[in-house]
Motif scaffolding. Structure first.
Motif, short mmCIF file in Angstrom:
data_model
loop_
_atom_site.label_atom_id
_atom_site.label_comp_id
_atom_site.label_asym_id
_atom_site.label_seq_id
_atom_site.Cartn_x
_atom_site.Cartn_y
_atom_site.Cartn_z
N GLU A 93 0.84 -1.21 0.00
CA GLU A 93 0.00 0.00 0.00
C GLU A 93 0.87 1.25 0.00
O GLU A 93 0.58 2.22 -0.70
N LEU A 94 1.94 1.22 0.80
CA LEU A 94 2.83 2.38 0.86
C LEU A 94 3.61 2.56 -0.44
O LEU A 94 3.97 3.68 -0.80
N LYS A 95 3.88 1.46 -1.13
CA LYS A 95 4.54 1.58 -2.43
C LYS A 95 3.63 2.30 -3.42
O LYS A 95 4.08 3.14 -4.20
N ASP A 96 2.33 1.96 -3.38
CA ASP A 96 1.37 2.60 -4.29
C ASP A 96 1.08 4.04 -3.88
O ASP A 96 0.96 4.93 -4.72
N GLU A 97 0.95 4.26 -2.57
CA GLU A 97 0.61 5.60 -2.07
C GLU A 97 1.54 5.95 -0.92
O GLU A 97 1.17 5.82 0.26
N PRO A 98 2.75 6.38 -1.22
CA PRO A 98 3.73 6.70 -0.17
C PRO A 98 3.25 7.84 0.73
O PRO A 98 2.44 8.68 0.33
N LEU A 99 3.79 7.84 1.94
CA LEU A 99 3.55 8.93 2.88
C LEU A 99 4.79 9.81 2.94
O LEU A 99 5.92 9.33 2.80
N VAL A 100 4.57 11.10 3.14
CA VAL A 100 5.67 12.03 3.37
C VAL A 100 5.59 12.47 4.82
O VAL A 100 4.54 12.93 5.29
N VAL A 101 6.68 12.29 5.56
CA VAL A 101 6.66 12.61 6.99
C VAL A 101 7.83 13.53 7.34
O VAL A 101 8.85 13.57 6.65
N ALA A 102 7.63 14.26 8.43
CA ALA A 102 8.72 15.01 9.05
C ALA A 102 9.06 14.30 10.35
O ALA A 102 8.17 14.00 11.15
N ILE A 103 10.33 13.98 10.54
CA ILE A 103 10.78 13.33 11.77
C ILE A 103 11.43 14.40 12.65
O ILE A 103 12.51 14.91 12.34
N LEU A 104 10.76 14.74 13.72
CA LEU A 104 11.22 15.83 14.58
C LEU A 104 12.03 15.25 15.74
O LEU A 104 11.50 14.53 16.59
N ASP A 105 13.32 15.57 15.77
CA ASP A 105 14.21 15.00 16.77
C ASP A 105 14.93 16.07 17.59
O ASP A 105 15.87 15.77 18.33
N GLY A 106 14.51 17.32 17.44
CA GLY A 106 15.09 18.41 18.23
C GLY A 106 16.27 19.10 17.58
O GLY A 106 16.73 20.14 18.07
N ASN A 107 16.78 18.57 16.48
CA ASN A 107 17.99 19.15 15.87
C ASN A 107 17.79 20.58 15.40
O ASN A 107 18.66 21.45 15.61
#
Length: 323
Positions: A93-107
């Motif tokens: 499913e993710l291959k067909d409809e990928p997600l775009v995310v922001a990974i917030l780690d404090g940097n």
């Protein structure tokens, strides 16, 4: 990719997930297998809480009814097979409809905090933006609005994904009605940002962005379904009155209505306009699709759709749904 950039989750991260079951597991219920699949997938996707739409689509892909499957008793081998199927379905499913995310780690926050000039400029800009009446004063509780103003782009997660933000604001007295000048505002903001950065370092927050990746998957599904393909081509070739469109009209129709077929909108996007230019360059000399017989027109449209699918797979288009 962490703070300051975006990460594409396309299912590839799940292809090597450890799907082994505990030695003590003799039997599992369907509900436990679903929970395991979600947990293993989430841990491999930076701790992302899987969207309900993704989980439902994965079950649908396997023709599994969650209600009836949940109560099913499975032996260890059956459970292991189903677990693998479910994780693979999520990956597909993710291959067909990928997600775009922001990974917030404090940097990103630490970069501001470690440079006095950068922090001073940030605080000044936030104060100026929020002081809409130009009074030179802001209430303490405006610190919360300042953080919202910074947003994910500057490393601040939304409260919905980071509920401890409320406790951090309380701890630093950033909730009251007391009026602050610009310097005082900065003095309150700094320790709040510092604690948020520390919390994000300890536990990253993953935020799904409202960005659609158009990678040709929908077109490929249309091309693989003979009945659907016939209907789509008919819709592209003929207008509402049944008249045949020429090539210019076909392009215009696709640019305006292409989202229905998995094509990117071309409005104000130079890259997408160039994509359409490339797709139609080989047929631009054909002034009217009516000059071809029905079979030739269908072959031509298959060719165009196929080229779109190939190009989008090679160079996906990122479409910001907020704009």
């Amino acid at each position: 990719m962490a703070d300051g950039g975006l990460t594409v989750i396309d299912g590839s991260q799940l292809r090597s997930v450890d799907l082994s079951l505990a030695e003590s597991a003799a039997t599992l219920t369907g509900a436990q297998v679903i929970e395991l699949a979600e947990s293993r997938a989430s841990s491999s996707l930076f701790g992302l809480a899987l969207p309900e739409t993704l989980k439902s689509a994965a079950l649908l892909r396997l023709n599994i009814d969650a209600g009836s499957f949940s109560g099913t008793e499975l032996d260890k081998d059956e459970a292991a097979a189903r677990l693998k199927d479910l994780v693979n379905a999520i990956a597909d499913e993710l291959k067909d409809e990928p997600l775009v995310v922001a990974i917030l780690d404090g940097n990103t926050l630490r970069l501001f905090l470690e440079d006095e000039d950068d922090f001073a400029m940030l605080a000044e800009n936030l104060f100026t933006d929020l002081d809409t009446e130009d009074k030179g004063k802001l209430r303490t509780n405006e610190i919360c609005n300042a953080l919202a103003h910074m947003g994910v782009e500057m490393g601040i997660p939304p409260v919905s994904e980071f509920p401890q933000l409320i406790d951090i604001l309380k701890k630093h007295g950033a909730e009251g009605e007391e009026e602050l000048g610009q310097a005082q505002f900065a003095q309150v903001l700094q320790p709040v940002m510092q604690e948020i950065a520390e919390a994000l370092t300890a536990k990253h927050v993953v935020v799904i962005q409202n960005i659609e990746i158009i990678n040709g998957s929908k077109i490929r599904k249309i091309l693989a379904d003979k009945k659907q393909l016939t209907n789509v081509i008919e819709k592209i070739l003929h207008d509402e009155e049944g008249g045949e469109r020429n090539m210019g009209e076909i392009r215009g129709f696709l640019e305006k209505n292409g989202k229905e077929f998995g094509l990117p909108p071309s409005k104000d996007d130079e890259a997408v306009i160039l994509l359409y230019d490339g797709m139609f360059s080989e047929v631009e000399n054909r002034n009217n699709a009516a000059g071809l017989d029905k079979e030739e027109s269908v072959v031509l449209m298959k060719e165009i759709l196929g080229k779109f699918a190939e190009q989008l797979e090679a160079s996906p288009v990122f479409h910001d749904l907020d704009n």
